[in-house]
Design a protein around this motif. Sequence first.
Motif, short mmCIF file in Angstrom:
data_model
loop_
_atom_site.label_atom_id
_atom_site.label_comp_id
_atom_site.label_asym_id
_atom_site.label_seq_id
_atom_site.Cartn_x
_atom_site.Cartn_y
_atom_site.Cartn_z
N GLY A 28 -10.71 -10.04 3.05
CA GLY A 28 -10.29 -9.41 1.80
C GLY A 28 -8.80 -9.63 1.58
N ILE A 29 -8.33 -9.28 0.38
CA ILE A 29 -6.90 -9.40 0.10
C ILE A 29 -6.14 -8.33 0.86
CG2 ILE A 29 -5.13 -9.37 -1.70
CD1 ILE A 29 -7.35 -10.36 -3.65
N ASN A 30 -6.53 -7.08 0.66
CA ASN A 30 -5.96 -5.95 1.41
C ASN A 30 -6.89 -4.75 1.22
OD1 ASN A 30 -5.12 -5.47 -1.36
ND2 ASN A 30 -3.68 -3.96 -0.56
N PRO A 31 -6.81 -3.77 2.11
CA PRO A 31 -7.74 -2.64 1.99
C PRO A 31 -7.38 -1.70 0.84
CG PRO A 31 -6.27 -2.34 3.87
CD PRO A 31 -5.97 -3.69 3.30
N ALA A 32 -8.40 -1.08 0.30
CA ALA A 32 -8.21 -0.04 -0.71
C ALA A 32 -7.91 1.28 0.00
CB ALA A 32 -9.46 0.10 -1.56
N PRO A 33 -7.15 2.16 -0.63
CA PRO A 33 -6.87 3.46 0.00
C PRO A 33 -8.14 4.23 0.38
CG PRO A 33 -5.39 3.12 -1.85
CD PRO A 33 -6.38 1.99 -1.88
N LEU A 34 -9.20 4.14 -0.44
CA LEU A 34 -10.43 4.85 -0.11
C LEU A 34 -11.08 4.29 1.16
CD1 LEU A 34 -11.98 5.38 -3.64
CD2 LEU A 34 -11.21 7.16 -2.07
N SER A 35 -10.97 2.98 1.36
CA SER A 35 -11.50 2.38 2.58
C SER A 35 -10.71 2.83 3.80
CB SER A 35 -11.48 0.85 2.48
OG SER A 35 -12.43 0.40 1.53
N ILE A 81 -5.97 -10.18 4.38
CA ILE A 81 -4.71 -10.95 4.43
C ILE A 81 -3.55 -10.01 4.71
CG2 ILE A 81 -3.13 -12.41 3.11
CD1 ILE A 81 -5.58 -13.34 1.44
N VAL A 82 -3.46 -8.96 3.92
CA VAL A 82 -2.37 -7.98 4.02
C VAL A 82 -2.96 -6.68 4.55
CG1 VAL A 82 -0.65 -6.65 2.71
CG2 VAL A 82 -1.08 -9.06 2.15
N ALA A 98 2.53 -13.84 1.31
CA ALA A 98 2.91 -14.98 2.15
C ALA A 98 3.03 -14.56 3.61
CB ALA A 98 4.23 -15.58 1.66
N ASP A 99 3.65 -13.40 3.85
CA ASP A 99 3.74 -12.88 5.23
C ASP A 99 2.35 -12.59 5.78
OD1 ASP A 99 6.50 -13.05 5.11
OD2 ASP A 99 6.81 -10.89 4.83
N ARG A 125 -4.61 -18.17 -2.98
CA ARG A 125 -3.57 -19.02 -3.59
C ARG A 125 -2.17 -18.53 -3.24
NH1 ARG A 125 -6.19 -19.17 -9.65
NH2 ARG A 125 -7.72 -20.83 -9.28
N ALA A 126 -1.97 -17.21 -3.37
CA ALA A 126 -0.63 -16.65 -3.12
C ALA A 126 -0.26 -16.68 -1.64
CB ALA A 126 -0.57 -15.22 -3.65
N ALA A 127 -1.23 -16.38 -0.77
CA ALA A 127 -0.93 -16.30 0.67
C ALA A 127 -0.69 -17.66 1.29
CB ALA A 127 -2.07 -15.58 1.39
#
Length: 197
Positions: A28-35, A81-82, A98-99, A125-127
């Motif tokens: 995933g891109i990054n986790p959601a707060p609910l997750s 990713i994040v 990117a990090d 694309r961004a990462a």
Amino acid sequence: MSDQEPADVPAGGLADVLAEGLSVVFIGINPAPLSVAAGHGFASPGNRFWPALHASGFTPAVLRPQQERDLLDLGLGITSIVRRPTSRADQLTPRELADGGRDLTRRLHAVSPRWAAFLGVTGYRAAFGAPQARVGAQAGTIGGTRIWILPNPSGRNAHFPPAALAAEFTRLRHATGLPDRSARSGRHQGPTGQERP
């Protein structure tokens, strides 16, 4: 493997569901707060990740987020990713992405999965500095890990309704050579033996 203790949880994020030599790691891109609050990946209401995994044949049933470590027994894993949770992915900065791409590369090198399946083309694309990337197989690799981009399973992604999302997940499963595990729970085949989603 599913009874393994999860790895250390990064500050503010979720523990990875990873082991060495997996067939596919879904990213995933990054986790959601609910997750994060639930302590399990893809736990937000409306996220279609778990139904798409089953509809495409990766899992024999629709798993609940609390069953995420059962994926390891199927040769599957999940990470992001994040690590930092946000309500929307567009709240991440380009530097964070990117990090995150560099951090993810280190994590993948440590476990060497066959495939890395990114859930959303924008985050990939961004990462990884790949502005021309599209859904599907990618030419490059991360170490020896092949790359595939799937649509984002968020309920906000109107471009891919459930059937279209499942079809993209099925394309990946075919590429990996993994069997259709949903056949155990009533999936049918057409007269030519081809799967019918």
